[in-house]
Design an enzyme around this catalytic site. Structure first.
Site, short mmCIF file in Angstrom:
data_model
loop_
_atom_site.label_atom_id
_atom_site.label_comp_id
_atom_site.label_asym_id
_atom_site.label_seq_id
_atom_site.Cartn_x
_atom_site.Cartn_y
_atom_site.Cartn_z
N HIS A 163 0.82 -1.23 0.00
CA HIS A 163 0.00 0.00 0.00
C HIS A 163 0.85 1.27 0.00
O HIS A 163 0.32 2.36 -0.22
CB HIS A 163 -0.94 0.04 1.21
CG HIS A 163 -1.96 -1.05 1.21
ND1 HIS A 163 -2.92 -1.18 0.22
CD2 HIS A 163 -2.18 -2.09 2.07
CE1 HIS A 163 -3.68 -2.23 0.46
NE2 HIS A 163 -3.26 -2.81 1.57
N ASP A 199 -2.35 -10.60 -2.52
CA ASP A 199 -2.95 -10.19 -1.25
C ASP A 199 -4.45 -9.90 -1.48
O ASP A 199 -4.85 -9.55 -2.59
CB ASP A 199 -2.24 -8.93 -0.74
CG ASP A 199 -2.68 -8.49 0.64
OD1 ASP A 199 -1.99 -8.84 1.61
OD2 ASP A 199 -3.73 -7.81 0.75
N HIS A 201 -6.10 -7.39 -0.52
CA HIS A 201 -6.32 -5.97 -0.80
C HIS A 201 -5.53 -5.52 -2.04
O HIS A 201 -4.43 -6.01 -2.27
CB HIS A 201 -5.89 -5.13 0.41
CG HIS A 201 -6.55 -5.53 1.69
ND1 HIS A 201 -5.97 -6.43 2.57
CD2 HIS A 201 -7.74 -5.17 2.24
CE1 HIS A 201 -6.77 -6.60 3.62
NE2 HIS A 201 -7.85 -5.86 3.44
N ASP A 288 -4.25 -13.19 3.35
CA ASP A 288 -5.51 -12.71 3.94
C ASP A 288 -6.72 -13.05 3.06
O ASP A 288 -7.84 -12.65 3.36
CB ASP A 288 -5.46 -11.21 4.26
CG ASP A 288 -4.79 -10.36 3.21
OD1 ASP A 288 -4.45 -10.88 2.13
OD2 ASP A 288 -4.61 -9.15 3.46
C1 OKP Z 1 -3.03 -4.36 4.56
B1 OKP Z 1 -2.62 -5.51 3.64
C2 OKP Z 1 -9.39 -3.24 9.78
C3 OKP Z 1 -9.51 -2.12 8.78
C4 OKP Z 1 -8.76 -2.38 7.52
C5 OKP Z 1 -6.69 -1.56 6.39
C6 OKP Z 1 -6.35 -2.88 5.82
C7 OKP Z 1 -4.92 -2.92 5.37
C8 OKP Z 1 -4.51 -4.25 4.81
N1 OKP Z 1 -9.54 -2.82 11.15
N2 OKP Z 1 -7.74 -1.43 7.32
O1 OKP Z 1 -3.05 -5.36 2.31
O2 OKP Z 1 -2.97 -6.81 4.10
ZN ZN Z 2 -4.14 -7.38 2.55
#
Ligand code: OKP
Ligand code: ZN
Length: 346
Positions: A163, A199, A201, A288
């Site tokens: 990110h 990932d 996200h 994830d």
């Molecule tokens: C980072 B990576 C959860 C809210 C989610 C951001 C997620 C970041 C993911 N309390 N906030 O891509 O695994």
């Molecule tokens: Zn992620």
């Protein structure tokens, strides 16, 4: 497979993140990487090595030098505001959105913090710079080992990186480890580098760093930003710009995506990577996508991760794997080790 391990990772230790109007316990915790390390050692998967020294010139080709200077000094500036700040994580409260000025750097630390952060969920702590810099060194070392003839290397590190953009942090990420690995491969002689981000996200930082370049292809399988973080980027119509047009390929998938649906999208990603005729591959490896991940919505199983490893090896490229997300701490070791063992067994 070489495992380049970030021993400094526990120095980044956020305690809270802002979530729906409250400070809640950090999701991105040191135990994540500890569990992966323990499982790899238990299985005897890979050979652990330490990263090399920091290459500031390389860091400055991927990140804005002013941003790097800000990150390095951020904790000290936070404590200088008020000594009691030493007891709490750095989190932004102000952002220069829409009509506000972004071309001036105010003197105020909290104002500059908002220029460089894109969410309030990424706590910066006393050791965040050291842990992130060592993590970047792990990714760069993994890339250089692959250039030197290793067929694959895994950067086992946190905080994650995908990110983080040229001049911003967020999504638990400060330095973009995958982008640094890709740039190290380019600098070391690879003509074309493909980055495959699996990932859950969207890897907005990696996408934006290479958006106008045709020498680094970015391909991503991720949750549709219409429903999932990072929300404002990661859509299918983002194809790259200028000379980079056609070298960015987003495959957003709906919440609830299971193994068979995910593998179908993976085939489309693999087809694009093969057509690119890459000399090397960087994988942003987040687990994830797991069915029991506490912050995500796909349904991949522990067995699916072994298949993913085999599918990655099927691309038959020198490969740098970089650890990203995965928050089901109790199963993160098995799931990650399954990817690596699946890769090695192919
Ligand atoms: C980072 B990576 C959860 C809210 C989610 C951001 C997620 C970041 C993911 N309390 N906030 O891509 O695994
Ligand atoms: Zn992620």
């Amino acid at each position: 497979m070489l495992i380049v391990y970030n021993e400094a990772h526990p120095r980044h230790q956020g305690s809270v993140e802002m979530f729906r109007g409250a400070l809640v316990p950090s999701v991105e915790v040191p135990a994540r990487v500890e569990r992966v390390r323990e499982e790899l050692l238990r299985r005897g998967t890979g050979r652990f090595v330490a990263p090399g020294a920091t290459d500031m010139a390389l860091l400055s080709r991927v990140h804005d030098p002013r941003y790097l200077a800000f990150l390095r000094q951020a904790w000290n500036e936070w404590v200088a505001l008020d000594p009691v700040n030493a007891g709490s994580d750095v989190l932004p409260s102000y952002w220069p959105i829409k009509a506000f000025r972004r071309d001036v750097e105010p003197q105020s630390f909290v104002a500059r913090l908002g220029l460089y952060a894109f969410d309030a969920g990424t706590p910066l702590t006393a050791g965040s710079w050291d842990a992130s810099r060592e993590g970047a060194n792990c990714a760069i070392t993994a890339a250089r080992q692959v250039l030197a003839g290793e067929s694959a290397a895994f950067a086992l590190t946190r905080p994650p990186g995908h990110h983080a953009g040229r001049d911003y942090f967020g999504g638990y990420c400060f330095l973009n480890n995958a982008a640094l690995a890709a740039q190290a491969l380019r600098d070391g002689g690879a003509q074309r580098v493909a980055i495959l981000d699996i990932d859950y996200h969207h890897g907005n930082g990696t996408q934006t760093i290479f958006y106008d370049r045709s020498d680094v292809l970015f391909v991503s399988l991720h949750a549709d930003p219409y429903t999932d973080y990072p929300y404002y980027i990661g859509y299918a119509d983002e194809a790259g710009s200028g000379p980079g047009r056609g070298f960015n390929f987003n495959l957003p998938l709906p919440r609830g995506t299971d193994g068979p649906c995910w593998r179908q999208a993976f085939q489309a990603a693999a087809t694009r990577i093969r057509a690119f005729r890459a000399d090397a591959l960087v994988v942003s490896l987040g687990v994830d996508t797991y069915e029991r991940d506490p912050i995500s919505g796909f349904r991949l199983t522990t067995a699916d991760f072994s298949r993913i490893g085999g599918a990655l090896a099927g691309l038959a490229l020198p490969t740098v794997l970089v650890f990203e997300g995965g928050y089901a701490v109790e199963d993160i070791g098995v799931n990650t080790a399954n990817v690596l063992d699946g890769f090695l067994q192919r």
